[in-house]
Design an enzyme around this catalytic site. Structure first.
Site, short mmCIF file in Angstrom:
data_model
loop_
_atom_site.label_atom_id
_atom_site.label_comp_id
_atom_site.label_asym_id
_atom_site.label_seq_id
_atom_site.Cartn_x
_atom_site.Cartn_y
_atom_site.Cartn_z
N ARG A 173 6.01 -13.75 8.79
CA ARG A 173 6.56 -12.42 8.55
C ARG A 173 7.93 -12.30 9.20
O ARG A 173 8.30 -13.10 10.07
CB ARG A 173 5.62 -11.34 9.09
N GLU A 177 0.86 -1.18 0.00
CA GLU A 177 0.00 0.00 0.00
C GLU A 177 0.90 1.23 0.00
O GLU A 177 1.84 1.31 0.80
CB GLU A 177 -0.91 0.02 1.23
N LYS A 212 4.23 0.58 9.84
CA LYS A 212 4.27 1.84 9.10
C LYS A 212 3.69 2.98 9.94
O LYS A 212 4.18 4.11 9.88
CB LYS A 212 3.48 1.71 7.79
#
Length: 590
Positions: free
Chosen positions: A295, A60, A305
């Protein structure tokens, strides 16, 4: 496109095994691709897909990419390359309030810097979720007409309360069984901007009693009166990521949709949505399959983020490319190389189990990548003058001694670097002690050391300031001991120290970066990560460096002998100003 038959063998993992099994079974054959994404109608007459597999990297554009994204980039682009496939760069821009062109540009730059590209056979495979907004609208309308979605007018609070829990089923919305025509009309009104934000959402109609909370009528669309960086003000409703993501995969003919483990519970909805849209004739089979991997959890870092943006916004770091941040831009400015990050990703591998990786693994990959390529140089970071009192007697008044050292000790073909030894040089303050501790083999009154690439010197003492600090150290040259001459080995010493000549040394600003957080898991258990900030994560010193580094361009790495790896700062090392960032130290024992 790399030839999978001649590609070097890579360590196997469960994702490679899945891909190899799919290729061997023929499960991926018969896929069509029109050269660009398309729905079932567009693909009806399209040729067979020339790519053996298709993967995608779908960030994103709401911030700068970080080390975790680097792993995903290497994985998705790497697998596509290894198996004769194509990897798409997809910008998932479904949240207009937080996205911008700045982040799009930064993402492109990071992927290319890492050594990957989304252009295959002259065709660019860069796509945006917003490219598909028209199709997503059409898909949502088809779901409504089929009785598989409805417009819910509960408040957000009521929706949360009625969702239920892991032990209690959800409560159906009072709007769940409204006629399809009514929901379709409401949905059109949402698009036309006739209703306020939060007043209604479009939800899938699945199972409010499902043990998987993600199947309890998840939201598909919400109202947002926000300007979009690509579509402007055309839309005031935006799809939820969980709705958009599988549709994007299907339109792009992705074969293996690789996600981190937090999306595992979303996979049933991913499959539900694609199966129904295919049954409605909107998507072509075979459909993408989602697979999850662990992850990256790297100790002493924050990769959220939102939290990285907070550090930047509050001025706790100096921008997204601050060398203390784990962003790819920050790592690059710190002196990390594309090869080091690719090597790190290869070493940590891919698994289904979450684990924490020590930061030293990343630093080890960096050293292994830098060691064979970084030129050497001498630098003094905490300088104190060393005066050679018998210089005029041994060498001659006004004379300087030309010294040489290899650019790289194991690569003689790279030549030599030149610098001057004179009556005054800079040495490290820690290289002198009035009263040396046991095992100290550097300078102290009566002690002898070799000035690296120069002479053996014998310390005669030092001058102190009123506070006891050393102002300058004094020594005498031991004649006939210059490195590389027949007499050099005649005098044995245990210590060798680096130095920079006062005659040709260059003043430099050196930024000594350390880890940004003192804790291995700064935000564990919901802790305030700001409380774990390291107050000494940056220390700036005025240093001296040898003249061989004078012409180095921004972003050039060096190994400063004895100190470790440093890089010329990509922003401030300009106009004759020398600025170096510490990348990492040497291995223990070196």
């Amino acid at each position: 496109m790399p030839n999978p038959e001649t590609a070097p063998a890579k360590a196997s993992n469960f994702l490679r095994q899945i891909i190899e099994a799919d290729l061997a079974s023929g499960a991926l054959q018969g896929r069509h691709f029109a050269g660009q994404p398309g729905d079932a109608a567009a693909l009806a007459q399209a040729p067979l897909d020339a790519a053996r597999i298709r993967t995608r990297f779908p960030p994103e554009p709401n911030g700068y990419l970080h080390i975790g994204h680097a792993k995903s980039i290497c994985l998705n682009f790497g697998l596509a390359g290894d198996y004769g496939g194509v990897c798409h760069l997809r910008l998932d821009d479904t949240n207009p309030e937080k996205e911008s062109q700045e982040y799009v540009d930064a993402i492109r730059d990071a992927v290319r810097w890492l050594g990957f590209d989304w252009v295959s056979a002259g065709v660019s495979h860069e796509y945006f979720a917003s490219d598909y907004f028209d199709f997503m609208w059409r898909a949502a309308c088809a779901l409504i007409e089929a009785g598989l979605a409805y417009v819910d007018e509960q408040s957000a609070e009521d929706m949360r309360r009625n969702r239920g829990s892991l032990t209690e089923p959800g409560v159906p919305s009072p709007w769940r069984d409204r006629p399809a025509a009514e929901s379709l009309q409401r949905f059109r009104e949402m698009r036309e901007g006739l209703h306020a934000e939060g007043s209604m959402v479009l939800r899938a109609r699945i199972d409010m009693a499902s043990p998987n909370l993600n199947l309890r009528d998840p939201a598909l669309y919400r109202i947002r009166f926000a300007h979009h960086h690509r579509t402007g003000d055309r839309w005031c409703i935006y799809p939820m990521y969980t709705f958009a993501h599988p549709i994007e995969d299907a339109l792009e003919r992705i074969t293996h949709s690789l996600c981190t483990l937090e999306f595992e519970d979303q996979r049933p909805f991913y499959d539900w949505l694609l199966e129904h849209l295919a049954a409605l004739g909107l998507l072509e089979r075979p459909l993408p399959r989602q697979y999850e991997f662990a992850r990256l959890n790297l100790a002493s870092l924050i990769t959220s983020k939102r939290k990285l943006a907070q550090l930047v916004a509050e001025g706790r770091v100096k921008g997204w490319d601050d060398p203390r941040l784990p962003t790819i831009a920050g790592l690059r400015r710190r002196g990390y190389t594309p090869g080091a990050l690719r090597l790190f990703a290869e070493r940590i591998g891919v698994s289904k189990s979450d684990s924490w990786i020590d930061y030293s693994v990343l630093e080890g990959a960096l050293r292994d990548d830098l060691d064979p390529q970084a030129p050497r140089a001498m630098a003094v970071l905490d300088p104190v003058p060393l005066v050679l009192d018998n210089w005029d007697e041994v060498i001659g008044a006004g004379r300087l001694e030309a010294c040489q050292a290899p650019v790289h000790p194991h690569q003689p073909e790279r030549g030599q670097r030149d610098f001057q030894l004179g009556p005054r040089v800079w040495i490290e303050r820690s290289d002198f002690e009035f009263e040396p501790p046991k095992g100290f083999f550097r300078l102290y009154p009566g002690g002898r050391v070799r000035l690296k690439y120069g002479y053996v010197v014998e310390c005669t003492g030092a001058e102190r300031a009123s506070d006891g600090s050393v102002l300058e150290v004094h020594a005498r040259i031991v004649p006939d001991t210059r490195s590389g001459t027949p007499g050099a080995a005649a005098v044995k010493v245990k210590g060798v120290i680096s130095w920079v000549g006062a005659a040709d040394g260059l003043a430099a600003e050196v930024r000594l970066y350390d880890r940004l957080f003192l804790a291995d898991q700064p935000d564990a258990g919901g802790a305030d990560f700001l409380q774990a900030l390291n107050p000494d994560s940056l220390r700036v010193v005025q240093a001296w460096v040898e003249p061989s580094v004078a012409a180095a361009a921004p972003g050039t790495s060096f190994q400063f002998e004895r100190h470790g790896y440093f890089v010329t700062d990509s922003r401030d090392h300009v106009g004759g100003r020398l600025v170096f960032n510490r990348t990492t130290g040497l291995r223990d024992g070196r």
